[in-house]
Enzyme design. Structure first.
Site, PDB file in Angstrom:
ATOM      1  CE1 TYR A   3       3.361  62.039 107.874  1.00 45.46           C
ATOM      2  CE2 TYR A   3       2.013  61.660 109.807  1.00 45.46           C
ATOM      3  CZ  TYR A   3       2.140  62.084 108.499  1.00 45.46           C
ATOM      4  OH  TYR A   3       1.040  62.563 107.831  1.00 45.46           O
TER       5      TYR A   3
ATOM      6  CB  ALA B  97      -1.976  77.271 104.928  1.00 44.22           C
TER       7      ALA B  97
ATOM      8  N   GLY C 282       1.018  76.367 109.002  1.00 44.47           N
ATOM      9  CA  GLY C 282       1.291  77.403 109.992  1.00 44.47           C
ATOM     10  C   GLY C 282       1.103  78.813 109.499  1.00 44.47           C
TER      11      GLY C 282
ATOM     12  CG  LEU D  24      -4.171  80.233 107.242  1.00 43.64           C
ATOM     13  CD1 LEU D  24      -5.409  79.441 106.840  1.00 43.64           C
ATOM     14  CD2 LEU D  24      -4.284  81.668 106.748  1.00 43.64           C
TER      15      LEU D  24
END
Length: 340
Positions: A61, A218, A220, A222
């Site tokens: 990341y 998901a 964003g 949802l």
């Protein structure tokens, strides 16, 4: 905030895990989030003050910057090391070097040393292999993982983005050799993507493996910002980074079912999507990420949402997987197993 056992380890982790993929914003990861130290500190404080003791990152990341920001946040906030459970991962490419990727013993051991330095700690509580490395044998990988556990630098092992048969094979190798087995799985699972239920969740239940779903909203989709009549949000990563893949037409049907349930409970669409996961018996801790404290607080509030049996039945029905072979054969042959 509730706490669940991490498999059979005796370790308790919060039912929500705070993920730090939005920290850093280096290179490819800029599309996910660009939060720097002060912003990261604010989110870590919000999570910790809300009862979250489980924090997730990965070496890849922002190529280590997420780990650095997370480790510094604990120091800046005065959070003691024994108050948190820290998870990180290795597998992805860190730089152009020939051996700076994969799950060889060499790369695993290098990755752990580098993660410890960035996190500013002497041990990692839960270390995941972050995906499949088709060029490295599972024997090599499991030997490397055993070495880092025996060194005391890693306490427990997890696996992410692997198939059920691969996890069983890996743990079989570990058991045969008296090595440390995986106790946790981090896989994609959401009401808009229930593929995990075909093979992986039955295996996890059978083997008593902890499940930490990633991307529970998901990517964003949802979040409540997307509907059939509003297919772009303007400030969500889905607009420019359309991942993970979902059946959007089915997802819109799910959102249509979630909206009245959310209204009835007086909560957000995102909270209902998270609450559905929190009601799944296979789930140990749901990984949530955020860019703003208000967004994080809204997600955390999902722990207070109690879905009724009727709510769950509606949500299960609209999001159910199409039955595939051999599941439909299991169901058919199971009908007359007991005397009528």
């Amino acid at each position: 905030m509730k706490y669940n056992f991490l498999s059979n380890t005796g370790v308790l982790v919060s039912e929500l895990c705070f993920g730090t993929m939005t920290f850093g914003g280096e290179g490819y990861w800029e599309a996910i989030g660009t939060l720097q130290q002060d912003e990261g500190n604010a989110l870590v404080k919000t999570a910790f003050d809300s009862g979250i003791n489980f924090f997730d990152t990965a070496n890849v990341y922002s190529y280590g910057k997420s780990e650095t920001i997370l480790g510094q946040a604990f120091k800046d906030l005065g959070i003691r090391r024994n108050e948190v459970v820290i998870a990180t991962k290795a597998r992805g490419r860190m730089d152009p070097g020939a051996n700076r990727i994969g799950l060889s013993r060499l790369h695993i051991m290098d990755s752990v040393e580098e993660s410890l330095s960035r996190l500013g700690t002497d041990h990692i509580d839960l270390f995941y292999i972050h995906g499949v490395d088709v060029e490295t044998s599972l024997e090599e990988t499991m030997r490397g993982l055993e070495d880092i556990v025996r060194s005391g630098k890693v306490r427990y092992l997890g696996v992410s983005n692997h198939a059920a048969w691969q996890i069983m094979k890996a743990n079989g190798i570990a058991e045969k050799n008296g090595w440390t087995k995986f106790v946790a799985c981090q896989h994609y699972y959401t009401i808009a993507g229930r593929d995990l239920e075909r093979e992986l969740i039955p295996m996890m239940k059978d083997q008593n493996l902890a499940l930490m779903p990633w991307s529970p909203l998901a990517g964003g989709f949802l979040s409540g910002k997307y509907t059939r009549n509003n297919q772009t949000s303007g400030d969500n990563r889905r607009d420019s980074f359309d991942f993970p893949p979902i059946d959007k037409e089915k997802a819109y049907d799910i959102i249509d079912e979630i909206q009245p349930i959310a209204a009835a409970h007086g909560v957000s669409v995102a909270q209902i999507a998270l609450a559905w996961l929190l009601h799944q018996k296979a789930v140990t801790s749901v990984i949530i990420g955020a860019k703003k404290p208000d967004q994080l607080k809204d997600n955390i509030a999902a722990t207070s949402v109690k879905l009724t049996e009727a709510d769950l039945a509606k949500l299960d029905e609209i999001s159910a997987l199409k039955t595939e072979y051999p599941q439909w054969m299991f169901e058919r042959q199971g009908r007359d197993r007991l005397p009528s």
